[in-house]
Design a protein around this motif. Structure first.
Motif, PDB file in Angstrom:
ATOM      1  N   ASN A  60      17.108  40.658  74.306  1.00  0.00           N
ATOM      2  CA  ASN A  60      17.751  42.130  74.359  1.00  0.00           C
ATOM      3  C   ASN A  60      16.660  42.786  73.713  1.00  0.00           C
ATOM      4  N   ASN A  61      16.080  42.739  72.524  1.00  0.00           N
ATOM      5  CA  ASN A  61      15.103  43.443  71.824  1.00  0.00           C
ATOM      6  C   ASN A  61      14.260  42.388  70.686  1.00  0.00           C
ATOM      7  N   ASN A  62      13.374  42.948  69.986  1.00  0.00           N
ATOM      8  CA  ASN A  62      12.572  41.745  69.256  1.00  0.00           C
ATOM      9  C   ASN A  62      13.467  41.628  67.976  1.00  0.00           C
ATOM     10  N   ALA A  63      14.289  42.427  67.739  1.00  0.00           N
ATOM     11  CA  ALA A  63      15.004  42.191  66.487  1.00  0.00           C
ATOM     12  C   ALA A  63      16.058  40.916  66.874  1.00  0.00           C
ATOM     13  N   ALA A  64      16.417  41.039  68.095  1.00  0.00           N
ATOM     14  CA  ALA A  64      17.084  39.892  68.802  1.00  0.00           C
ATOM     15  C   ALA A  64      16.490  38.706  68.792  1.00  0.00           C
ATOM     16  N   GLU A 109      10.540  46.398  56.175  1.00  0.00           N
ATOM     17  CA  GLU A 109      11.606  46.918  56.720  1.00  0.00           C
ATOM     18  C   GLU A 109      10.832  47.577  58.082  1.00  0.00           C
ATOM     19  N   ILE A 110      11.393  47.188  59.320  1.00  0.00           N
ATOM     20  CA  ILE A 110      10.796  47.736  60.614  1.00  0.00           C
ATOM     21  C   ILE A 110      11.064  49.203  60.851  1.00  0.00           C
ATOM     22  N   GLY A 111      12.146  49.498  60.447  1.00  0.00           N
ATOM     23  CA  GLY A 111      13.118  50.983  60.711  1.00  0.00           C
ATOM     24  C   GLY A 111      14.192  50.664  61.626  1.00  0.00           C
ATOM     25  N   GLY A 162      16.729  50.070  60.149  1.00  0.00           N
ATOM     26  CA  GLY A 162      17.690  49.020  59.272  1.00  0.00           C
ATOM     27  C   GLY A 162      17.349  47.609  59.458  1.00  0.00           C
ATOM     28  N   PHE A 163      16.338  47.211  60.009  1.00  0.00           N
ATOM     29  CA  PHE A 163      15.868  45.813  60.493  1.00  0.00           C
ATOM     30  C   PHE A 163      14.791  45.391  59.218  1.00  0.00           C
ATOM     31  N   ARG A 164      15.367  44.798  58.552  1.00  0.00           N
ATOM     32  CA  ARG A 164      14.895  44.303  57.253  1.00  0.00           C
ATOM     33  C   ARG A 164      14.733  42.665  57.387  1.00  0.00           C
ATOM     34  N   LYS A 208       5.327  34.385  60.038  1.00  0.00           N
ATOM     35  CA  LYS A 208       4.281  35.594  59.707  1.00  0.00           C
ATOM     36  C   LYS A 208       4.869  36.891  60.220  1.00  0.00           C
ATOM     37  N   VAL A 209       5.288  38.061  59.873  1.00  0.00           N
ATOM     38  CA  VAL A 209       5.604  39.140  60.253  1.00  0.00           C
ATOM     39  C   VAL A 209       4.445  40.223  60.001  1.00  0.00           C
ATOM     40  N   HIS A 210       4.023  40.793  61.218  1.00  0.00           N
ATOM     41  CA  HIS A 210       2.990  41.850  61.326  1.00  0.00           C
ATOM     42  C   HIS A 210       3.647  43.116  60.563  1.00  0.00           C
ATOM     43  N   ALA A 211       2.735  43.375  59.750  1.00  0.00           N
ATOM     44  CA  ALA A 211       3.218  44.522  58.946  1.00  0.00           C
ATOM     45  C   ALA A 211       2.666  45.776  59.796  1.00  0.00           C
ATOM     46  N   VAL A 268       5.115  33.642  64.560  1.00  0.00           N
ATOM     47  CA  VAL A 268       4.546  34.984  64.254  1.00  0.00           C
ATOM     48  C   VAL A 268       5.241  36.203  65.064  1.00  0.00           C
ATOM     49  N   ASP A 269       5.851  36.984  64.286  1.00  0.00           N
ATOM     50  CA  ASP A 269       6.503  38.165  64.725  1.00  0.00           C
ATOM     51  C   ASP A 269       5.436  39.265  64.873  1.00  0.00           C
ATOM     52  N   VAL A 270       4.710  39.538  66.222  1.00  0.00           N
ATOM     53  CA  VAL A 270       3.526  40.443  66.153  1.00  0.00           C
ATOM     54  C   VAL A 270       4.119  41.871  66.339  1.00  0.00           C
ATOM     55  N   GLY A 271       5.322  42.223  66.879  1.00  0.00           N
ATOM     56  CA  GLY A 271       5.849  43.529  66.931  1.00  0.00           C
ATOM     57  C   GLY A 271       5.604  43.970  68.379  1.00  0.00           C
ATOM     58  N   PHE A 273       7.659  39.629  70.314  1.00  0.00           N
ATOM     59  CA  PHE A 273       7.440  40.937  70.493  1.00  0.00           C
ATOM     60  C   PHE A 273       8.338  41.805  71.163  1.00  0.00           C
ATOM     61  N   SER A 274       8.019  43.244  71.168  1.00  0.00           N
ATOM     62  CA  SER A 274       8.768  43.968  71.930  1.00  0.00           C
ATOM     63  C   SER A 274       8.422  44.270  73.319  1.00  0.00           C
ATOM     64  N   GLY A 275       9.467  44.552  74.074  1.00  0.00           N
ATOM     65  CA  GLY A 275       9.057  44.838  75.513  1.00  0.00           C
ATOM     66  C   GLY A 275       8.522  46.320  75.665  1.00  0.00           C
ATOM     67  N   ASP A 276       9.103  47.283  74.799  1.00  0.00           N
ATOM     68  CA  ASP A 276       8.989  48.707  74.891  1.00  0.00           C
ATOM     69  C   ASP A 276       7.793  49.237  73.964  1.00  0.00           C
ATOM     70  N   LYS A 277       7.237  48.653  73.376  1.00  0.00           N
ATOM     71  CA  LYS A 277       6.129  49.000  72.589  1.00  0.00           C
ATOM     72  C   LYS A 277       4.702  48.896  73.403  1.00  0.00           C
ATOM     73  N   LEU A 278       3.718  48.483  72.586  1.00  0.00           N
ATOM     74  CA  LEU A 278       2.224  48.416  73.535  1.00  0.00           C
ATOM     75  C   LEU A 278       2.447  47.407  74.822  1.00  0.00           C
ATOM     76  N   GLY A 308       6.069  54.183  67.095  1.00  0.00           N
ATOM     77  CA  GLY A 308       6.817  52.845  67.308  1.00  0.00           C
ATOM     78  C   GLY A 308       6.615  51.727  66.520  1.00  0.00           C
ATOM     79  N   GLY A 309       6.202  52.031  65.202  1.00  0.00           N
ATOM     80  CA  GLY A 309       5.911  51.141  64.248  1.00  0.00           C
ATOM     81  C   GLY A 309       4.648  50.456  64.734  1.00  0.00           C
ATOM     82  N   SER A 310       3.451  50.924  65.124  1.00  0.00           N
ATOM     83  CA  SER A 310       2.602  50.089  65.366  1.00  0.00           C
ATOM     84  C   SER A 310       1.281  50.944  65.279  1.00  0.00           C
TER      85      SER A 310
HETATM   86  C1  LIG Z   1       9.364  46.884  66.207  1.00  0.00           C
HETATM   87  C2  LIG Z   1       9.270  45.516  65.520  1.00  0.00           C
HETATM   88  C3  LIG Z   1      10.405  44.820  65.467  1.00  0.00           C
HETATM   89  C4  LIG Z   1      11.887  45.320  66.034  1.00  0.00           C
HETATM   90  O1  LIG Z   1      11.575  45.407  67.522  1.00  0.00           O
HETATM   91  P1  LIG Z   1      12.703  46.027  68.334  1.00  0.00           P
HETATM   92  O2  LIG Z   1      12.097  45.531  69.801  1.00  0.00           O
HETATM   93  O3  LIG Z   1      12.677  47.300  68.251  1.00  0.00           O
HETATM   94  O4  LIG Z   1      13.952  45.411  68.005  1.00  0.00           O
HETATM   95  C5  LIG Z   1      10.419  43.685  64.812  1.00  0.00           C
HETATM   96  N1  LIG Z   1       9.226  43.169  64.014  1.00  0.00           N
HETATM   97  C6  LIG Z   1       8.262  44.009  64.264  1.00  0.00           C
HETATM   98  C7  LIG Z   1       7.025  43.388  63.391  1.00  0.00           C
HETATM   99  C8  LIG Z   1       8.236  45.243  64.725  1.00  0.00           C
HETATM  100  O5  LIG Z   1       6.756  46.042  64.848  1.00  0.00           O
END
Ligand SMILES: *Cc1c(COP(=O)(O)O)cnc(C)c1O
Length: 442
Positions: free
Chosen positions: A138-142, A166-168, A170-172, A211-214, A240-243, A280-285, A376-378
């Motif tokens: 469903n999304n990258n948090a999921a 914290e990605i925004g 409330g995703f910490r 590894k979480v991309h800041a 790696v959560d590249v976001g 990674f997210s589908g709706d960012k870059l 979008g946090g990138s």
């Molecule tokens: C945006 C982001 C998320 C959350 O992704 P969503 O698709 O909004 O759920 C998680 N981790 C990183 C590093 C992000 O940049």
């Protein structure tokens, strides 16, 4: 005497409202207005029927404005989370429309048997970034939740203190981890984490290294972190959560690599460096619909697919159909046609010409240089040179509010209203010019 006798009935007020809202909604609005009028009466104020009706009309308009609708994004923020992140293009929408009725989302046409919704987009994305397998949720948090719940419940996950972000919305990272039953082992310090710090924390209970991309902030100064390549030498799988979902750092789908991408990590490069899974997210870059995509080693992806949470976090057929078209565009090196990349790479001269054309139609407006951002946090701190239309106003907030009434979101900079055209569809330029004229009328 009961003062309420003087109030119009709810039915009567509802009947006086435009019938573009369903009757039940008009009654709801009318009831609110009659209730508010009753309170005024009880305070001894005079209330006329027309007051109640015009109050109800205002409430109906306000309610209509709160409904989901198209807006013009003149903020210059390409991936504005509040404005729905990446805009979708015709090819993607066609693919979604095509799947809107019955579709083989979980059916194999060749064999006439049940299939899996993970057989389409997930596999194509794996192919597009050189992974063995992929899955869409469903999304990258999921995606992060699914990975931790599947691979690390009751075990240790090593994360650098500099990446407990914290990605925004409330995703910490530490909270998500607690939800999955994985044990967080904090490594190093906020500004510096070395390979030796990870080595000392390794035990038999270590499930994986995360590894979480800041993605939404940038640390400068006395900082160091550990590369994926180094982490991969530790032993446990590196996730790696590249976001943002930049599939390849070299952007082979564009004629030139945009400078403003800076050192944004690519999914392909993370995998080449030894990551076992990348999310990674589908709706960012990536430029697609909302989704979370996980690619990497087949054995791990298969475990994700089999976990009960995968069912709860699954993507719907429309998102899967849209993502399939996005994956095919990347595989064809044709992703420059996605609205996100088109907007992001429009030459400055084109933007300036458009801004000048719009400004010429609005008294007191002029074209100005601006700075757009990925959002979008990138790519924090990295600006994309851009152009906009600026209007000077005594009360810029009022002009911005009048633009919002016309569903245009602009920004206010040093007492001036600026409409950045990089994030505006060229087909909306005339609409923007007219709206600016209306908004700036005295
Ligand atoms: C945006 C982001 C998320 C959350 O992704 P969503 O698709 O909004 O759920 C998680 N981790 C990183 C590093 C992000 O940049």
């Amino acid at each position: 005497m009961d003062p309420r006798r003087g109030l119009p009935s709810v039915e009567r007020v509802a009947a006086a409202l435009d019938d573009d809202l369903p009757h039940a909604v008009r009654v709801h609005v009318a009831r609110e207005s009659v209730g508010a009028a009753r309170e005024l009466l009880e305070f001894g104020r005079d209330v006329h029927d027309e007051d109640v009706i015009s109050d109800a009309r205002e409430r109906a308009i306000a309610l209509q404005r709160r409904l989901l609708t198209k807006v013009v994004n003149a903020t210059g923020v390409l991936l504005h989370t509040n404005l729905g992140r990446a805009p979708l293009g015709d090819d993607t929408l066609d693919a979604m429309r095509n799947a809107a009725g019955y579709t083989n989302v979980e059916y194999r046409l060749a064999e006439g048997v049940r299939g899996s919704r993970h057989e389409h987009a997930g596999g194509l994305f794996a192919l597009a970034c050189g992974a063995e397998a992929g899955i869409v949720v469903n999304n990258n948090a999921a995606a992060v939740l699914l990975v931790l719940a599947t691979l690390a419940r009751g075990r240790d996950v090593l994360v650098s203190r500099g990446e407990l972000v914290e990605i925004g919305g409330g995703f910490r990272v530490p909270e998500i981890m607690a939800e999955t039953g994985a044990r967080l082992v904090e490594i190093g310090t906020t500004n510096r984490t070395r390979l030796g710090d990870y080595q000392r924390a390794l035990t038999d209970a270590t499930a994986l290294v995360l590894k979480v991309h800041a993605s939404n902030y940038r640390m400068i100064g006395f900082v160091s972190s550990t590369s994926v390549q180094e982490l991969a030498t530790l032993g446990p799988p590196v996730v790696v959560d590249v976001g943002s979902g930049l599939l390849d750092e070299r952007t082979p789908w564009l004629p030139h690599r945009p400078e403003w991408l800076g050192d944004e990590p690519g999914v392909r490069q993370c995998l080449e460096s030894g990551a076992a899974l990348v999310s990674f997210s589908g709706d960012k870059l990536l430029g697609g619909p909302q989704a979370g995509i996980i690619v990497g080693r087949r054995a791990l992806v298969d475990r994700l697919k089999a976990h009960p949470l995968a069912r709860a976090l699954r993507a719907d057929k429309l998102a899967l159909a849209g993502l399939q078209s996005i994956a095919l565009a990347y595989l064809a090196h044709d992703a420059s046609r996605l609205p996100l990349w088109k907007m992001a790479t429009t030459p400055l001269a084109d933007l300036r010409a458009r801004a000048e054309r719009i400004a010429a139609e609005v008294p007191g407006a002029k074209a100005v240089d601006t700075e757009a951002v990925a959002g979008g946090g990138s790519l924090p701190g990295l600006d994309i040179p851009s152009c906009g239309v600026e209007v000077e106003a005594v009360r810029p907030e009022r002009v911005a509010a009048r633009l919002r009434e016309q569903r245009i979101v602009a920004r206010i900079e040093q007492g001036r209203v600026v409409c950045d055209v990089r994030t505006v569809e060229p087909s909306d330029d005339d609409f923007l010019a007219t709206a600016l004229r209306v908004a700036t009328e005295p």
